[in-house]
Design a protein around this motif. Structure first.
Motif, PDB file in Angstrom:
ATOM      1  N   LEU A  21      41.001  25.805  42.865  1.00  0.00           N
ATOM      2  CA  LEU A  21      42.117  25.606  41.876  1.00  0.00           C
ATOM      3  C   LEU A  21      42.842  24.581  41.912  1.00  0.00           C
ATOM      4  O   LEU A  21      43.211  23.809  40.891  1.00  0.00           O
ATOM      5  N   MET A  22      43.119  23.910  43.334  1.00  0.00           N
ATOM      6  CA  MET A  22      44.026  22.800  43.372  1.00  0.00           C
ATOM      7  C   MET A  22      43.183  21.538  42.986  1.00  0.00           C
ATOM      8  O   MET A  22      43.766  20.663  42.537  1.00  0.00           O
ATOM      9  N   VAL A  23      41.978  21.441  43.401  1.00  0.00           N
ATOM     10  CA  VAL A  23      41.058  20.469  42.817  1.00  0.00           C
ATOM     11  C   VAL A  23      41.125  20.515  41.322  1.00  0.00           C
ATOM     12  O   VAL A  23      41.098  19.186  40.648  1.00  0.00           O
ATOM     13  N   TRP A  24      40.863  21.470  40.751  1.00  0.00           N
ATOM     14  CA  TRP A  24      40.638  21.657  39.139  1.00  0.00           C
ATOM     15  C   TRP A  24      42.166  21.177  38.566  1.00  0.00           C
ATOM     16  O   TRP A  24      42.224  20.283  37.845  1.00  0.00           O
ATOM     17  N   GLY A  25      43.090  21.622  39.428  1.00  0.00           N
ATOM     18  CA  GLY A  25      44.645  21.174  38.630  1.00  0.00           C
ATOM     19  C   GLY A  25      44.723  19.621  38.998  1.00  0.00           C
ATOM     20  O   GLY A  25      45.181  19.055  37.994  1.00  0.00           O
ATOM     21  N   ARG A  26      44.428  19.087  39.951  1.00  0.00           N
ATOM     22  CA  ARG A  26      44.476  17.564  40.272  1.00  0.00           C
ATOM     23  C   ARG A  26      43.688  17.072  39.036  1.00  0.00           C
ATOM     24  O   ARG A  26      44.272  16.024  38.571  1.00  0.00           O
ATOM     25  N   TRP A  27      42.524  17.254  39.006  1.00  0.00           N
ATOM     26  CA  TRP A  27      41.686  16.694  37.793  1.00  0.00           C
ATOM     27  C   TRP A  27      42.215  16.670  36.433  1.00  0.00           C
ATOM     28  O   TRP A  27      42.239  15.995  35.549  1.00  0.00           O
ATOM     29  N   ALA A  28      42.759  18.093  36.281  1.00  0.00           N
ATOM     30  CA  ALA A  28      43.411  18.295  35.017  1.00  0.00           C
ATOM     31  C   ALA A  28      44.709  17.474  34.811  1.00  0.00           C
ATOM     32  O   ALA A  28      44.876  16.733  33.604  1.00  0.00           O
ATOM     33  N   VAL A 109      48.246  31.595  50.378  1.00  0.00           N
ATOM     34  CA  VAL A 109      47.432  32.821  50.162  1.00  0.00           C
ATOM     35  C   VAL A 109      48.386  34.248  50.445  1.00  0.00           C
ATOM     36  O   VAL A 109      48.349  34.970  49.858  1.00  0.00           O
ATOM     37  N   CYS A 110      48.692  33.929  52.028  1.00  0.00           N
ATOM     38  CA  CYS A 110      49.576  34.985  52.480  1.00  0.00           C
ATOM     39  C   CYS A 110      50.804  35.208  51.548  1.00  0.00           C
ATOM     40  O   CYS A 110      51.258  36.540  51.127  1.00  0.00           O
ATOM     41  N   ARG A 111      51.494  34.096  51.008  1.00  0.00           N
ATOM     42  CA  ARG A 111      52.752  34.453  49.910  1.00  0.00           C
ATOM     43  C   ARG A 111      52.321  34.994  48.735  1.00  0.00           C
ATOM     44  O   ARG A 111      52.841  35.924  48.035  1.00  0.00           O
ATOM     45  N   ILE A 112      50.943  34.733  48.371  1.00  0.00           N
ATOM     46  CA  ILE A 112      50.307  35.112  47.087  1.00  0.00           C
ATOM     47  C   ILE A 112      50.242  36.531  47.281  1.00  0.00           C
ATOM     48  O   ILE A 112      50.491  37.594  46.309  1.00  0.00           O
ATOM     49  N   ARG A 113      49.562  36.894  48.299  1.00  0.00           N
ATOM     50  CA  ARG A 113      49.202  38.456  48.828  1.00  0.00           C
ATOM     51  C   ARG A 113      50.443  39.151  48.881  1.00  0.00           C
ATOM     52  O   ARG A 113      50.556  40.571  48.369  1.00  0.00           O
ATOM     53  N   HIS A 119      52.695  37.449  40.999  1.00  0.00           N
ATOM     54  CA  HIS A 119      52.349  35.957  41.193  1.00  0.00           C
ATOM     55  C   HIS A 119      51.490  35.413  40.322  1.00  0.00           C
ATOM     56  O   HIS A 119      50.641  36.044  39.545  1.00  0.00           O
ATOM     57  N   PRO A 120      51.935  34.269  39.652  1.00  0.00           N
ATOM     58  CA  PRO A 120      50.987  33.897  38.606  1.00  0.00           C
ATOM     59  C   PRO A 120      49.454  33.483  39.131  1.00  0.00           C
ATOM     60  O   PRO A 120      48.773  33.635  38.275  1.00  0.00           O
ATOM     61  N   LEU A 121      49.355  33.176  40.069  1.00  0.00           N
ATOM     62  CA  LEU A 121      47.857  32.911  40.709  1.00  0.00           C
ATOM     63  C   LEU A 121      46.989  34.116  41.126  1.00  0.00           C
ATOM     64  O   LEU A 121      46.037  34.004  41.673  1.00  0.00           O
ATOM     65  N   TRP A 122      47.922  35.262  41.342  1.00  0.00           N
ATOM     66  CA  TRP A 122      47.343  36.364  41.496  1.00  0.00           C
ATOM     67  C   TRP A 122      45.918  36.741  41.272  1.00  0.00           C
ATOM     68  O   TRP A 122      44.821  37.086  41.933  1.00  0.00           O
ATOM     69  N   LYS A 123      45.743  36.817  39.870  1.00  0.00           N
ATOM     70  CA  LYS A 123      44.546  36.993  39.385  1.00  0.00           C
ATOM     71  C   LYS A 123      43.356  35.884  39.370  1.00  0.00           C
ATOM     72  O   LYS A 123      42.134  36.642  39.536  1.00  0.00           O
ATOM     73  N   TYR A 124      43.669  34.806  39.742  1.00  0.00           N
ATOM     74  CA  TYR A 124      42.771  33.643  40.291  1.00  0.00           C
ATOM     75  C   TYR A 124      42.349  33.605  41.536  1.00  0.00           C
ATOM     76  O   TYR A 124      41.206  33.281  41.920  1.00  0.00           O
ATOM     77  N   ILE A 125      43.297  34.000  42.479  1.00  0.00           N
ATOM     78  CA  ILE A 125      43.006  34.183  43.895  1.00  0.00           C
ATOM     79  C   ILE A 125      42.670  35.349  44.514  1.00  0.00           C
ATOM     80  O   ILE A 125      41.503  35.557  45.066  1.00  0.00           O
ATOM     81  N   CYS A 126      43.380  36.339  44.136  1.00  0.00           N
ATOM     82  CA  CYS A 126      43.011  37.608  44.947  1.00  0.00           C
ATOM     83  C   CYS A 126      42.251  38.725  44.327  1.00  0.00           C
ATOM     84  O   CYS A 126      41.765  39.506  44.863  1.00  0.00           O
ATOM     85  N   GLN A 127      42.355  38.724  43.111  1.00  0.00           N
ATOM     86  CA  GLN A 127      41.672  39.880  42.022  1.00  0.00           C
ATOM     87  C   GLN A 127      40.280  39.314  41.675  1.00  0.00           C
ATOM     88  O   GLN A 127      40.046  38.836  40.608  1.00  0.00           O
ATOM     89  N   ARG A 128      39.435  39.508  42.506  1.00  0.00           N
ATOM     90  CA  ARG A 128      38.026  39.373  42.134  1.00  0.00           C
ATOM     91  C   ARG A 128      36.920  40.378  42.514  1.00  0.00           C
ATOM     92  O   ARG A 128      37.201  40.837  43.702  1.00  0.00           O
TER      93      ARG A 128
END
Length: 128
Positions: A21-28, A109-113, A119-128
């Motif tokens: 996600l960080m890689v995609w964000g930087r390229w965005a 990731v621990c903070r997101i959990r 958390h705004p990144l929850w569904k992209y990081i933890c919910q799969r």
């Protein structure tokens, strides 16, 4: 780290997803820079570019950059950010993530959990 959570394979997958996600964000960000600042800078340099296309000389390049400083600065920002992301990603691919960056991603990731679905990144990081 002997923390069992760090050794968990799902945790490591979440860290990898955060990194991607960080890689995609930087390229965005680089893409948006090129679409805004880069486009405006190239538009500001359209006359010097036409001179260079007709008769390439280093004097024409120097003229274009020296007398259109704002456009040259915008182009330098776009080129610098692109080069920075390229070097950062190449280093990560060739040598792997540095330990400091891995720890930072693991802490994130621990903070997101801990925050959970709010958390705004929850569904992209933890919910799969």
């Amino acid at each position: 780290m002997s923390n069992p959570e760090v050794l968990d394979s799902t945790f490591q997958q979440e860290v990898e997803r955060l990194h991607q996600l960080m890689v995609w964000g930087r390229w965005a960000v680089v893409g948006v820079l090129w679409l805004t600042v880069g486009a405006l800078s190239l538009w500001g340099l359209r006359y010097p570019i036409s001179l260079v296309l007709d008769h390439f000389t280093w004097a024409a390049v120097r003229y274009g950059l020296a007398f259109h400083r704002l456009a040259a600065i915008g182009l330098a920002i776009c080129l610098g950010s692109t080069l920075g992301v390229l070097i950062w990603q190449s280093r990560n691919i060739l040598m792997g993530l540095p330990q400091r960056e891995k720890r930072r991603l693991e802490q994130q990731v621990c903070r997101i959990r801990q925050q959970g679905p709010s958390h705004p990144l929850w569904k992209y990081i933890c919910q799969r």
